[in-house]
Design an enzyme around this catalytic site. Structure first.
Site, PDB file in Angstrom:
ATOM      1  N   LYS A  30      94.926   9.964  50.045  1.00 10.68           N
ATOM      2  CA  LYS A  30      93.696   9.375  49.610  1.00 10.68           C
ATOM      3  C   LYS A  30      92.946   8.540  50.918  1.00 10.68           C
ATOM      4  O   LYS A  30      92.000   8.890  51.347  1.00 10.68           O
ATOM      5  CB  LYS A  30      93.610   8.688  48.437  1.00 10.68           C
ATOM      6  CG  LYS A  30      93.853   9.497  47.072  1.00 10.68           C
ATOM      7  CD  LYS A  30      93.724   8.548  45.853  1.00 10.68           C
ATOM      8  CE  LYS A  30      94.688   7.532  45.675  1.00 10.68           C
ATOM      9  NZ  LYS A  30      96.112   7.660  45.758  1.00 10.68           N
ATOM     10  N   ARG A  35      90.097   4.323  37.766  1.00  8.70           N
ATOM     11  CA  ARG A  35      91.593   4.601  37.608  1.00  8.70           C
ATOM     12  C   ARG A  35      91.854   4.728  36.032  1.00  8.70           C
ATOM     13  O   ARG A  35      92.937   5.099  35.872  1.00  8.70           O
ATOM     14  CB  ARG A  35      92.581   3.764  38.331  1.00  8.70           C
ATOM     15  CG  ARG A  35      93.227   4.052  39.305  1.00  8.70           C
ATOM     16  CD  ARG A  35      93.895   2.940  40.138  1.00  8.70           C
ATOM     17  NE  ARG A  35      95.230   3.235  40.800  1.00  8.70           N
ATOM     18  CZ  ARG A  35      95.127   3.287  42.026  1.00  8.70           C
ATOM     19  NH1 ARG A  35      94.184   2.991  42.877  1.00  8.70           N
ATOM     20  NH2 ARG A  35      96.286   3.592  42.729  1.00  8.70           N
ATOM     21  N   ARG A  83     106.016   5.770  54.715  1.00  7.18           N
ATOM     22  CA  ARG A  83     104.623   5.416  55.109  1.00  7.18           C
ATOM     23  C   ARG A  83     105.034   3.897  55.983  1.00  7.18           C
ATOM     24  O   ARG A  83     105.799   2.835  55.630  1.00  7.18           O
ATOM     25  CB  ARG A  83     103.862   4.902  54.041  1.00  7.18           C
ATOM     26  CG  ARG A  83     102.650   4.240  54.379  1.00  7.18           C
ATOM     27  CD  ARG A  83     101.423   4.142  53.489  1.00  7.18           C
ATOM     28  NE  ARG A  83     102.019   3.641  51.944  1.00  7.18           N
ATOM     29  CZ  ARG A  83     101.075   3.910  50.905  1.00  7.18           C
ATOM     30  NH1 ARG A  83     100.164   4.719  51.260  1.00  7.18           N
ATOM     31  NH2 ARG A  83     101.584   3.774  49.842  1.00  7.18           N
ATOM     32  N   ARG A  93     104.476  -1.470  52.982  1.00  4.09           N
ATOM     33  CA  ARG A  93     103.926  -2.077  51.620  1.00  4.09           C
ATOM     34  C   ARG A  93     105.231  -2.507  50.794  1.00  4.09           C
ATOM     35  O   ARG A  93     105.987  -1.869  50.377  1.00  4.09           O
ATOM     36  CB  ARG A  93     102.921  -1.054  51.104  1.00  4.09           C
ATOM     37  CG  ARG A  93     101.585  -1.368  51.426  1.00  4.09           C
ATOM     38  CD  ARG A  93     100.756  -0.214  50.818  1.00  4.09           C
ATOM     39  NE  ARG A  93     100.839   0.105  49.553  1.00  4.09           N
ATOM     40  CZ  ARG A  93      99.940   1.067  48.865  1.00  4.09           C
ATOM     41  NH1 ARG A  93      99.122   1.617  49.935  1.00  4.09           N
ATOM     42  NH2 ARG A  93      99.903   1.289  47.690  1.00  4.09           N
ATOM     43  N   ARG A 107     104.576   3.863  39.356  1.00  5.49           N
ATOM     44  CA  ARG A 107     103.183   3.990  39.747  1.00  5.49           C
ATOM     45  C   ARG A 107     102.845   5.521  39.696  1.00  5.49           C
ATOM     46  O   ARG A 107     101.450   5.606  38.993  1.00  5.49           O
ATOM     47  CB  ARG A 107     102.787   3.764  41.529  1.00  5.49           C
ATOM     48  CG  ARG A 107     102.851   2.276  41.870  1.00  5.49           C
ATOM     49  CD  ARG A 107     103.193   1.977  43.280  1.00  5.49           C
ATOM     50  NE  ARG A 107     102.307   2.900  44.094  1.00  5.49           N
ATOM     51  CZ  ARG A 107     102.360   2.841  45.293  1.00  5.49           C
ATOM     52  NH1 ARG A 107     103.565   2.367  45.826  1.00  5.49           N
ATOM     53  NH2 ARG A 107     101.389   3.589  46.170  1.00  5.49           N
TER      54      ARG A 107
HETATM   55  P1  AP5 Z   1      98.084   7.686  52.111  1.00  2.00           P
HETATM   56  O1  AP5 Z   1      96.886   8.365  52.735  1.00  2.00           O
HETATM   57  O2  AP5 Z   1      98.474   6.313  52.570  1.00  2.00           O
HETATM   58  O3  AP5 Z   1      98.175   8.056  50.447  1.00  2.00           O
HETATM   59  P2  AP5 Z   1      97.338   7.381  49.299  1.00  2.00           P
HETATM   60  O4  AP5 Z   1      97.113   8.383  48.401  1.00  2.00           O
HETATM   61  O5  AP5 Z   1      96.232   6.544  49.804  1.00  2.00           O
HETATM   62  O6  AP5 Z   1      98.426   6.527  48.585  1.00  2.00           O
HETATM   63  P3  AP5 Z   1      98.493   5.028  47.923  1.00  2.00           P
HETATM   64  O7  AP5 Z   1      99.901   4.954  47.884  1.00  2.00           O
HETATM   65  O8  AP5 Z   1      97.599   3.957  48.843  1.00  2.00           O
HETATM   66  O9  AP5 Z   1      97.982   5.398  46.783  1.00  2.00           O
HETATM   67  P4  AP5 Z   1      98.022   4.590  45.329  1.00  2.00           P
HETATM   68  O10 AP5 Z   1      96.895   5.156  44.501  1.00  2.00           O
HETATM   69  O11 AP5 Z   1      99.079   4.294  44.703  1.00  2.00           O
HETATM   70  O12 AP5 Z   1      97.651   2.978  45.992  1.00  2.00           O
HETATM   71  P5  AP5 Z   1      96.670   2.129  46.112  1.00  2.00           P
HETATM   72  O13 AP5 Z   1      96.725   1.263  47.348  1.00  2.00           O
HETATM   73  O14 AP5 Z   1      95.354   2.704  45.817  1.00  2.00           O
HETATM   74  O15 AP5 Z   1      99.314   8.631  52.594  1.00  2.00           O
HETATM   75  C1  AP5 Z   1     100.744   8.269  52.334  1.00  2.00           C
HETATM   76  C2  AP5 Z   1     101.861   8.640  53.228  1.00  2.00           C
HETATM   77  O16 AP5 Z   1     101.683  10.144  53.247  1.00  2.00           O
HETATM   78  C3  AP5 Z   1     101.182   7.983  54.549  1.00  2.00           C
HETATM   79  O17 AP5 Z   1     102.792   7.980  55.188  1.00  2.00           O
HETATM   80  C4  AP5 Z   1     100.796   8.992  55.374  1.00  2.00           C
HETATM   81  O18 AP5 Z   1     101.043   9.161  56.579  1.00  2.00           O
HETATM   82  C5  AP5 Z   1     101.210  10.475  54.722  1.00  2.00           C
HETATM   83  N1  AP5 Z   1     100.378  11.621  54.714  1.00  2.00           N
HETATM   84  C6  AP5 Z   1      99.187  11.400  54.353  1.00  2.00           C
HETATM   85  N2  AP5 Z   1      98.555  12.748  54.446  1.00  2.00           N
HETATM   86  C7  AP5 Z   1      99.564  13.822  54.796  1.00  2.00           C
HETATM   87  C8  AP5 Z   1      99.901  14.986  54.836  1.00  2.00           C
HETATM   88  N3  AP5 Z   1      98.715  15.869  54.700  1.00  2.00           N
HETATM   89  N4  AP5 Z   1     101.064  15.644  55.245  1.00  2.00           N
HETATM   90  C9  AP5 Z   1     102.019  14.517  55.587  1.00  2.00           C
HETATM   91  N5  AP5 Z   1     102.047  13.409  55.446  1.00  2.00           N
HETATM   92  C10 AP5 Z   1     100.812  12.829  54.818  1.00  2.00           C
HETATM   93  O19 AP5 Z   1      96.762   0.850  44.849  1.00  2.00           O
HETATM   94  C11 AP5 Z   1      97.797   0.019  45.015  1.00  2.00           C
HETATM   95  C12 AP5 Z   1      97.969  -0.608  43.747  1.00  2.00           C
HETATM   96  O20 AP5 Z   1      96.758  -1.679  43.538  1.00  2.00           O
HETATM   97  C13 AP5 Z   1      98.169  -0.052  42.322  1.00  2.00           C
HETATM   98  O21 AP5 Z   1      99.505   0.535  42.044  1.00  2.00           O
HETATM   99  C14 AP5 Z   1      97.393  -1.247  41.233  1.00  2.00           C
HETATM  100  O22 AP5 Z   1      98.368  -1.974  40.836  1.00  2.00           O
HETATM  101  C15 AP5 Z   1      96.357  -1.779  42.395  1.00  2.00           C
HETATM  102  N6  AP5 Z   1      95.037  -0.997  42.080  1.00  2.00           N
HETATM  103  C16 AP5 Z   1      94.456  -0.433  42.925  1.00  2.00           C
HETATM  104  N7  AP5 Z   1      93.287   0.066  42.351  1.00  2.00           N
HETATM  105  C17 AP5 Z   1      93.258   0.059  41.058  1.00  2.00           C
HETATM  106  C18 AP5 Z   1      92.309  -0.050  40.164  1.00  2.00           C
HETATM  107  N8  AP5 Z   1      91.300   0.822  40.192  1.00  2.00           N
HETATM  108  N9  AP5 Z   1      92.626  -0.368  38.941  1.00  2.00           N
HETATM  109  C19 AP5 Z   1      93.780  -0.993  38.527  1.00  2.00           C
HETATM  110  N10 AP5 Z   1      94.481  -1.401  39.715  1.00  2.00           N
HETATM  111  C20 AP5 Z   1      94.339  -0.931  40.805  1.00  2.00           C
HETATM  112 MG    MG Z   2      95.981   4.498  49.609  1.00  2.00          MG
END
Ligand code: AP5
Ligand code: MG
Length: 208
Positions: free
Chosen positions: A13, A88, A122, A153, A164
């Site tokens: 994402k 979410r 990552r 992270r 997660r």
């Molecule tokens: P990346 O692009 O970083 O993936 P992502 O989908 O953004 O994954 P996240 O871990 O950030 O998602 P998340 O939803 O768990 O975390 P968030 O920060 O939103 O890519 C991942 C890896 O894959 C990288 O190494 C990249 O290089 C690689 N990659 C990408 N594309 C690729 C491809 N095509 N091929 C190969 N490799 C590839 O949330 C974190 C925490 O915050 C949550 O757990 C929660 O506690 C809180 N939070 C955030 N938003 C909310 C909400 N709305 N409500 C409640 N709590 C929330």
């Molecule tokens: Mg992300």
């Protein structure tokens, strides 16, 4: 253009959001990034959020909804935005519907075994925020773009990642049906090359 990217942790994402937001000149609004900034700044919100994030749980809806509502009201978001990781939960989706109307939701699909591999490898640049997978890097400690140091992270440990994923399936996956019913959901295969996925998302948005 008012967009939202949904998908499990590690689906790509953030990686795709940076590219698509730049292409359409709209702000990339990642609730995860915003919460991590609050933690870094030592704010009350950050202190509250940290315990949830470190446990792989969601931060309470009220806190997140208020944070996004305020962010979306800023001048740079008047002509559009790209939401990454929000909404979410059903409650967040319903709240969003009271202050913004989405044009499209992109659902990025990647199999579970790939997600764990991606997240555990990552690396993020502390200076410019660029995200990499360790397999892409010549030097595992330095950002190839700006030379900044790379970090992992706190919630990218395998046990937390599994939690997660389980929270995603229980609380966020139901939103796929919610947005399908609103006829704005588009499925994208997220397991190919990064450039190809950007092209696919662009095609979907251009055909709308
Ligand atoms: P990346 O692009 O970083 O993936 P992502 O989908 O953004 O994954 P996240 O871990 O950030 O998602 P998340 O939803 O768990 O975390 P968030 O920060 O939103 O890519 C991942 C890896 O894959 C990288 O190494 C990249 O290089 C690689 N990659 C990408 N594309 C690729 C491809 N095509 N091929 C190969 N490799 C590839 O949330 C974190 C925490 O915050 C949550 O757990 C929660 O506690 C809180 N939070 C955030 N938003 C909310 C909400 N709305 N409500 C409640 N709590 C929330
Ligand atoms: Mg992300």
């Amino acid at each position: 253009m008012r967009l939202m990217f949904v998908g499990p942790p590690g689906a790509g994402k953030g990686t795709q959001a940076v590219r698509i937001a730049a292409k359409y000149n709209i702000p990339h609004i990642s609730t995860g990034d915003m919460l991590r900034e609050e933690i870094k700044g030592g704010t009350e919100l950050g202190k509250q959020a940290k315990s949830y994030i470190d446990a792989g749980e969601l931060v309470p809806d009220e806190v997140i909804i208020e944070m996004v509502k305020e962010r979306i009201s800023k001048p740079d978001a008047t002509s559009g935005f790209l939401l990454d990781g929000f909404p979410r939960t059903r409650q967040q989706a319903e709240a969003l519907g009271t202050f913004a109307v989405l044009d499209a939701v992109i659902n990025i699909n990647v199999p579970d075994d790939k997600l764990i591999h991606r997240i555990c490898g990552r690396r993020i640049c502390a200076d410019c925020g660029a995200t990499y997978h360790e397999s892409m890097l010549e030097d595992p400690k330095r950002c190839p773009k700006c030379g900044g140091s790379l970090y992992v992270r706190d919630d990218d440990k395998v046990e937390i990642v599994k939690q997660r994923l389980s929270v995603y399936k229980k609380k966020t996956q139901p939103l796929i049906e919610y947005y399908t019913d609103l006829s704005i959901l588009h499925d994208v295969v997220g397991s190919g090359g990064i450039d190809d996925i950007t092209d696919t998302i662009t095609d979907v948005l251009e055909q709308k």
